[in-house]
Design an enzyme around this catalytic site. Sequence first.
Site, PDB file in Angstrom:
ATOM      1  N   ASN A   7       0.879  -1.167   0.000  1.00 47.43           N
ATOM      2  CA  ASN A   7       0.000   0.000   0.000  1.00 47.43           C
ATOM      3  C   ASN A   7       0.917   1.218   0.000  1.00 47.43           C
ATOM      4  O   ASN A   7       1.401   1.661   1.040  1.00 47.43           O
ATOM      5  CB  ASN A   7      -0.887  -0.043   1.246  1.00 47.43           C
ATOM      6  N   ARG A  61      -2.371  -1.982  -3.691  1.00 47.29           N
ATOM      7  CA  ARG A  61      -3.586  -1.195  -3.535  1.00 47.29           C
ATOM      8  C   ARG A  61      -3.492   0.001  -4.488  1.00 47.29           C
ATOM      9  O   ARG A  61      -2.487   0.717  -4.487  1.00 47.29           O
ATOM     10  CB  ARG A  61      -3.693  -0.692  -2.101  1.00 47.29           C
ATOM     11  N   HIS A 150     -12.797   2.885  -0.754  1.00 46.16           N
ATOM     12  CA  HIS A 150     -12.821   1.917   0.352  1.00 46.16           C
ATOM     13  C   HIS A 150     -13.421   0.576  -0.073  1.00 46.16           C
ATOM     14  O   HIS A 150     -13.944  -0.163   0.768  1.00 46.16           O
ATOM     15  CB  HIS A 150     -13.665   2.456   1.542  1.00 46.16           C
ATOM     16  N   HIS A 178     -17.499   2.399   7.146  1.00 50.31           N
ATOM     17  CA  HIS A 178     -16.051   2.334   7.391  1.00 50.31           C
ATOM     18  C   HIS A 178     -15.647   3.657   8.030  1.00 50.31           C
ATOM     19  O   HIS A 178     -15.592   4.692   7.358  1.00 50.31           O
ATOM     20  CB  HIS A 178     -15.289   2.106   6.079  1.00 50.31           C
ATOM     21  N   ARG A 211     -10.758  15.652   6.388  1.00 49.36           N
ATOM     22  CA  ARG A 211     -11.546  16.051   5.211  1.00 49.36           C
ATOM     23  C   ARG A 211     -12.943  16.486   5.633  1.00 49.36           C
ATOM     24  O   ARG A 211     -13.544  15.891   6.520  1.00 49.36           O
ATOM     25  CB  ARG A 211     -11.681  14.874   4.233  1.00 49.36           C
ATOM     26  N   GLU A 357      -8.249  -5.030   4.854  1.00 50.47           N
ATOM     27  CA  GLU A 357      -8.085  -4.688   3.437  1.00 50.47           C
ATOM     28  C   GLU A 357      -6.925  -5.457   2.818  1.00 50.47           C
ATOM     29  O   GLU A 357      -6.977  -5.853   1.658  1.00 50.47           O
ATOM     30  CB  GLU A 357      -7.868  -3.182   3.284  1.00 50.47           C
TER      31      GLU A 357
HETATM   32  P1  AMP Z   1      -8.103   3.994  10.733  1.00 52.26           P
HETATM   33  O1  AMP Z   1      -7.928   5.081   9.714  1.00 52.26           O
HETATM   34  O2  AMP Z   1      -9.115   2.961  10.318  1.00 52.26           O
HETATM   35  O3  AMP Z   1      -6.820   3.410  11.215  1.00 52.26           O
HETATM   36  O4  AMP Z   1      -8.760   4.691  12.026  1.00 52.26           O
HETATM   37  C1  AMP Z   1      -8.108   5.720  12.725  1.00 52.26           C
HETATM   38  C2  AMP Z   1      -9.099   6.371  13.645  1.00 52.26           C
HETATM   39  O5  AMP Z   1      -9.579   5.390  14.570  1.00 52.26           O
HETATM   40  C3  AMP Z   1      -8.496   7.496  14.450  1.00 52.26           C
HETATM   41  O6  AMP Z   1      -9.392   8.574  14.513  1.00 52.26           O
HETATM   42  C4  AMP Z   1      -8.363   6.862  15.817  1.00 52.26           C
HETATM   43  O7  AMP Z   1      -8.421   7.818  16.815  1.00 52.26           O
HETATM   44  C5  AMP Z   1      -9.555   5.969  15.868  1.00 52.26           C
HETATM   45  N1  AMP Z   1      -9.428   5.008  16.957  1.00 52.26           N
HETATM   46  C6  AMP Z   1      -8.588   3.967  17.084  1.00 52.26           C
HETATM   47  N2  AMP Z   1      -8.754   3.361  18.280  1.00 52.26           N
HETATM   48  C7  AMP Z   1      -9.716   4.041  18.944  1.00 52.26           C
HETATM   49  C8  AMP Z   1     -10.350   3.932  20.229  1.00 52.26           C
HETATM   50  N3  AMP Z   1     -10.011   2.968  21.065  1.00 52.26           N
HETATM   51  N4  AMP Z   1     -11.311   4.814  20.531  1.00 52.26           N
HETATM   52  C9  AMP Z   1     -11.663   5.789  19.690  1.00 52.26           C
HETATM   53  N5  AMP Z   1     -11.114   5.952  18.477  1.00 52.26           N
HETATM   54  C10 AMP Z   1     -10.156   5.095  18.101  1.00 52.26           C
END
Ligand code: AMP
Length: 583
Positions: A7, A61, A150, A178, A211, A357
């Site tokens: 990726n 990706r 996504h 997502h 965003r 993914e």
């Molecule tokens: P991703 O882009 O899927 O990796 O998601 C990242 C987002 O998930 C960020 O805003 C993180 O703060 C949130 N996140 C990860 N773990 C937690 C948690 N335990 N509680 C709240 N938000 C979380």
Amino acid sequence: MRILVINSGSSSIKYQVVESESGEVLLKGATERIAAGGHAEALAGILEEAAAHTPQAVGHRVVHGGRSFTDSARIDASVEAAIESCVPLAPLHNPANLAGIRAAREVLPDLPQVAVFDTAFHARMPNRARSYALPQDLAEEYGIVRYGFHGSSHSCVAQRAATHLRRPLTELRLISCHLGNGASVCAIEYGTSVETSMGMTPLEGLAMGTRSGDLDPGAVLTLCSELGIKETDTLLNRKSGIAGVSGISNDMRDLEAKAAEGHEGARLAIKIFAHRVRKYIGAYAAVMGGVDAVILTGGIGQNSASMRQRILQRLEFLGLQFEIFANNDAKLSEANPVVDISASHARARSLVVATNEELTIARETARLAKADAPATDLSIPIAISARHLHLDRETMDILFGKGAELEVHKKISQPGQFASKQKVNLIGPRSRIDGVRVLGPLRSKNQVEVSRTDEYKLGVDAPIRGSGKVEGSAPIVLEGPKGTVELSEGLICARRHIHMTPADAEAFGVKQGDEVEVAITGGPRDLTFGDVLVRVKSSYLLEMHIDTDEANAAELSNGAEGDLIYSSAGEGVQGCLRKHAGS
Ligand code: AMP
């Protein structure tokens, strides 16, 4: 199969070596802060590290596949060029993806490489969801349509939800949310993405880490005139969303901590985020006429119980009731990727699902990297022909006046041909169809092409004919602004056919005049078209032409693709064989 999944982003490369069947991760890592032009060097290090696990194929990706890709593709020079042509649609992502592809192809030239597109899962969205309410010629010219993103995540969690519910995906209406740093919602109706919140770019829809998501286009105009285009771009992509609203961070964990301390900006950002997800869930339930399960995934969806509660509360009217403690306690793992937090009596399920993914990319790569898979994407773009006609000089003179010339309304895909501004009325014994477009340039023979539905309306009986074969076809009356012509023959129902160049014909292993079958798969009404005539000429563009009835039968819209199947009956073998290059 052991797959190296890459990726490659603008300043980082994430990678894994995955066993595609078991999902076992043999190696996982990320290289951050890569300077512009530094991808090759960074990748050389990654590939050296990955070599110890002897990957058998590489999966990349790729964010934007535009209209060129409705499925993953085995990478060769033409696929690379097509990804390059999508750069204007994803100027930040596709160049980085391409840098990864080029570096990997150079270092590992013997391994099959596959591109898995974020957009491909949404390729069968109906036109009403794909199209923005703009003049369609203009939208077409600039590629302003909803592509959606996504895809690897939405398809992964949808499949996991179906497995968990022990029901086929083709029986379920799912809303997949997502929710990560990037966030999108997708309505998956009986296995097909029918709506999604990201649009032409990943900027539309939910409020995200940085965003803005949905914004009045009028506000964008104001911002552009006040700040300029570049600054507005930076603002909407990098300084908005929950980071912009809160003024603190793009990380939901930080916001939840600050909100608990009473920070107003953090509280508002959390409320906007949840509100918008709820709004989309309601909208997508309406789009599908109901919902069987809502899926919450991504970093926020998988980890934040409080955000899940904000989103799911007061959705009982959709049949969504969840258990507070089940929600609070939901813990996911790769071994246990789905937790059902619904109340036992809920009509629709609330599912927390771990997305993967990389595994989706690895499985797609393994599918295409198998020895008999195509080296090139050999699918055939499909064009739907509305009723139309071709005129000879003499008939043109009578209908539109002596010496009248066809004026170009717009070019059509086959080189040199165009839809003209002129239209003609067809008069049959039963009724008439007005405003049928004339295609140019003029030809040596009149030819009127209608669908079976048109025939019933007109009350005529037209034979199925290849283009140009009008002898002994049906009569029809043409009415133009300057006169009327009674054609004793010329009305046909066009035989479905594929235009291709000699090089295409060679790649497909077919020749002029062959009859083939073309399979439409992956949609709500899969269908295999038989008796498809192959027409070969160096000036042609690869395209299958079907009429509106045929397209409706397979629920296709322009931009769809089919796979060539060829009948080997000529060699005395019964049955059909899916034709792939290299097989
Ligand atoms: P991703 O882009 O899927 O990796 O998601 C990242 C987002 O998930 C960020 O805003 C993180 O703060 C949130 N996140 C990860 N773990 C937690 C948690 N335990 N509680 C709240 N938000 C979380």
